[in-house]
Design a protein around this motif. Structure first.
Motif, PDB file in Angstrom:
ATOM      1  N   ASN A 155       0.848  -1.191   0.000  1.00 26.86           N
ATOM      2  CA  ASN A 155       0.000   0.000   0.000  1.00 26.86           C
ATOM      3  C   ASN A 155       0.890   1.251   0.000  1.00 26.86           C
ATOM      4  O   ASN A 155       1.709   1.435   0.891  1.00 26.86           O
ATOM      5  CB  ASN A 155      -0.895  -0.027   1.247  1.00 26.86           C
ATOM      6  CG  ASN A 155      -1.882   1.118   1.286  1.00 26.86           C
ATOM      7  OD1 ASN A 155      -1.606   2.213   0.829  1.00 26.86           O
ATOM      8  ND2 ASN A 155      -3.043   0.843   1.846  1.00 26.86           N
ATOM      9  N   TYR A 157       0.539   4.228   0.784  1.00 23.67           N
ATOM     10  CA  TYR A 157       0.474   5.135   1.940  1.00 23.67           C
ATOM     11  C   TYR A 157       1.496   4.762   3.009  1.00 23.67           C
ATOM     12  O   TYR A 157       2.002   5.637   3.714  1.00 23.67           O
ATOM     13  CB  TYR A 157      -0.940   5.153   2.538  1.00 23.67           C
ATOM     14  CG  TYR A 157      -1.955   5.705   1.580  1.00 23.67           C
ATOM     15  CD1 TYR A 157      -1.928   7.047   1.203  1.00 23.67           C
ATOM     16  CD2 TYR A 157      -2.920   4.878   1.016  1.00 23.67           C
ATOM     17  CE1 TYR A 157      -2.845   7.559   0.296  1.00 23.67           C
ATOM     18  CE2 TYR A 157      -3.851   5.389   0.109  1.00 23.67           C
ATOM     19  CZ  TYR A 157      -3.807   6.725  -0.243  1.00 23.67           C
ATOM     20  OH  TYR A 157      -4.714   7.233  -1.145  1.00 23.67           O
ATOM     21  N   ILE A 161       4.293   7.400   4.406  1.00 21.44           N
ATOM     22  CA  ILE A 161       4.381   7.780   5.825  1.00 21.44           C
ATOM     23  C   ILE A 161       5.787   7.506   6.355  1.00 21.44           C
ATOM     24  O   ILE A 161       6.337   8.294   7.131  1.00 21.44           O
ATOM     25  CB  ILE A 161       3.288   7.069   6.649  1.00 21.44           C
ATOM     26  CG1 ILE A 161       1.921   7.642   6.258  1.00 21.44           C
ATOM     27  CG2 ILE A 161       3.532   7.232   8.150  1.00 21.44           C
ATOM     28  CD1 ILE A 161       0.730   6.897   6.786  1.00 21.44           C
TER      29      ILE A 161
END
Length: 197
Positions: A155, A157, A161
């Motif tokens: 993923n 994201y 992050i």
């Protein structure tokens, strides 16, 4: 300024050493397994610990090795010790994608920030960190994040992050060695996210 710039590039050789060590790690892992690959990294760590013993405890000036030591490391432990330690921890504790993201961001993000900051940085952001260095590191880390997401089908994201965590950690730490702090903090955050999603 130019001399400082080239001196900074030379000092970042530690990151290239770790990159080469990671290539060997994955080659050994494919041939002999995960534990053998971790033992390889541990053997490198022991070699550098011996060199540090000779340099710090016995005050021996090791010709080739000594030129890569930064002034702030003259009387303290060389950053490669921290980077190898964090690589061993990351590759033993975190999923491969998370560990690799954290380590590559430490390698390329920190290197690009230092080089761009020394060359073009004039506006200070925090302590001795410049706005140019911060932005350069973040962009570099986001590129690494995109590559990790593509290669590992993770993923997007999560590596994004990790990129922000790595950049912020690099910016905030000064006395703690960033070669230890960045991979451990950003990798831990990434691993928690991976388990939570």
């Amino acid at each position: 300024m130019t001399q400082d710039f080239f001196q900074e590039i030379r000092k970042k050789t530690i990151h290239i050493i770790i990159l080469i060590a990671l290539i060997f790690f994955f080659a050994i892992k494919n041939q002999a397994g995960h534990q053998a690959a971790l033992l390889f990294l541990t053997s490198l760590l022991i070699i550098f610990l011996i060199l540090e013993y000779l340099r710090l405890d016995l005050n021996l000036k090791i010709p080739f090795f000594h030129q890569f030591i930064r002034p702030k490391e003259e009387h303290s432990v060389y950053g490669v010790i921290f980077f190898l330690s964090s690589a061993i921890i990351a590759l033993a504790v975190f999923d491969t994608a998370i560990a690799l993201a954290a380590l590559l961001m430490t390698t390329f993000g920190d290197m690009s920030a230092a080089i761009a900051g020394k060359k073009y940085g004039t506006t200070m952001l925090f302590r001795n960190k410049t706005v140019v260095g911060f932005v350069t590191e973040l962009v570099t880390n986001l590129i690494v994040a995109a590559m990790i997401s593509l290669f590992f089908s993770i993923n997007i994201y999560i590596p994004i992050i990790i990129a922000f965590a790595a950049t912020i950690t690099e910016t905030l730490v000064d006395e703690i060695d960033d070669n230890l702090a960045i991979p451990i903090v950003s990798g831990f955050i990434g691993q928690i996210l991976l388990l939570a999603i």
